[in-house]
Each structure stands twice: as structure tokens, then as C-alpha cells.
Design a protein around this motif. Structure first.
Motif, PDB file in Angstrom:
ATOM      1  N   ALA A  43       0.475  -7.502  -0.513  1.00 49.66           N
ATOM      2  CA  ALA A  43      -0.255  -6.398  -1.148  1.00 49.66           C
ATOM      3  C   ALA A  43       0.215  -5.056  -0.603  1.00 49.66           C
ATOM      4  O   ALA A  43       0.414  -4.112  -1.362  1.00 49.66           O
ATOM      5  CB  ALA A  43      -1.758  -6.566  -0.935  1.00 49.66           C
ATOM      6  N   ASP A  47       2.243  -2.123  -2.627  1.00 50.06           N
ATOM      7  CA  ASP A  47       1.609  -0.815  -2.764  1.00 50.06           C
ATOM      8  C   ASP A  47       1.155  -0.331  -1.387  1.00 50.06           C
ATOM      9  O   ASP A  47       0.065  -0.694  -0.926  1.00 50.06           O
ATOM     10  CB  ASP A  47       0.407  -0.902  -3.705  1.00 50.06           C
ATOM     11  N   THR A  50      -2.480   0.731  -0.343  1.00 49.68           N
ATOM     12  CA  THR A  50      -3.591  -0.215  -0.350  1.00 49.68           C
ATOM     13  C   THR A  50      -4.485   0.032   0.861  1.00 49.68           C
ATOM     14  O   THR A  50      -4.013   0.010   1.989  1.00 49.68           O
ATOM     15  CB  THR A  50      -3.066  -1.669  -0.308  1.00 49.68           C
ATOM     16  N   PHE A  53      -8.190  -4.866   1.513  1.00 53.02           N
ATOM     17  CA  PHE A  53      -7.720  -6.157   1.030  1.00 53.02           C
ATOM     18  C   PHE A  53      -8.575  -7.228   1.682  1.00 53.02           C
ATOM     19  O   PHE A  53      -8.775  -7.222   2.901  1.00 53.02           O
ATOM     20  CB  PHE A  53      -6.246  -6.373   1.386  1.00 53.02           C
TER      21      PHE A  53
END
Length: 105
Positions: A43, A47, A50, A53
Motif C-alpha cells: 500500500a 501510494d 497512505t 492501513f
């Protein structure tokens, strides 16, 4: 305060997990899975902005803050010639050193 102590007399190894463990301590204790850790790394690589998460069912991590807190990970991500493997390794290290937030806490 200590939650658990694991003593292995054969190796004289003592492992303590505090009430405020890092992801690394949770990983050693098998509270989070390799697949969950890899998904968090994926993740962030996809990106880098981020900021939240979910790892497993009980924890969230801010990969952006974890990497920002590590000078080595920050420098590695900024280098255009860093390999994917090296970037993933430093992001992994940064996440394992970060503190989780419990979901629902």
C-alpha cells in the motif's frame, strides 16, 4: 507493565512484550501475519501518501509517518536509483519499528 514473558532456558532468551508494543514485537508474537505486513508495504509503495492501513483485524498503521520517522527509509525512498527490493526493505523496517493503533480503541 509487562504482558507476557517467554523464557527459553536452553538459549537463555527472554522476550517481553509491553502494553505498548511495536509492530515488530507483534510480528514476533505472531499477532500479525506476514501477509498483513506485506499488504501494508504494498500500500505504501503504491501510494506513499497512505496515512492509515489496517493490519490484521486489530491494528492500524500510518506507513507515511513510519517512513517519515526513519531517516534511512526517507532517504532510500527519495533516491531514484534505489531498487524496489531496497525500498521495500526500508519501508518494512520502518513499519516494524512503528507503534500500532488498536482498531476500535
Amino acid at each position: 507493565m509487562v504482558d507476557a514473558i517467554l523464557v527459553r532456558p536452553a538459549r537463555a532468551f527472554v522476550y517481553c512484550m509491553t502494553n505498548d508494543p511495536t509492530f515488530g514485537e507483534l510480528y514476533k508474537a505472531k499477532a500479525i501475519l506476514e501477509a498483513d505486513l506485506e499488504a501494508a508495504i504494498d500500500a505504501f509503495i503504491a501510494d506513499p501518501t497512505t496515512v492509515s492501513f489496517t493490519i490484521g483485524e486489530a491494528y492500524t498503521v500510518d506507513p507515511h509517518a513510519a517512513v517519515a520517522a526513519s531517516p534511512f527509509a526517507t532517504a532510500t525512498m527519495a533516491q531514484a536509483n534505489s531498487s524496489e527490493y531496497v525500498k521495500r526493505s526500508f519501508v518494512r523496517m520502518a513499519i516494524l519499528l512503528s507503534k500500532p493503533v488498536r482498531v476500535g480503541a
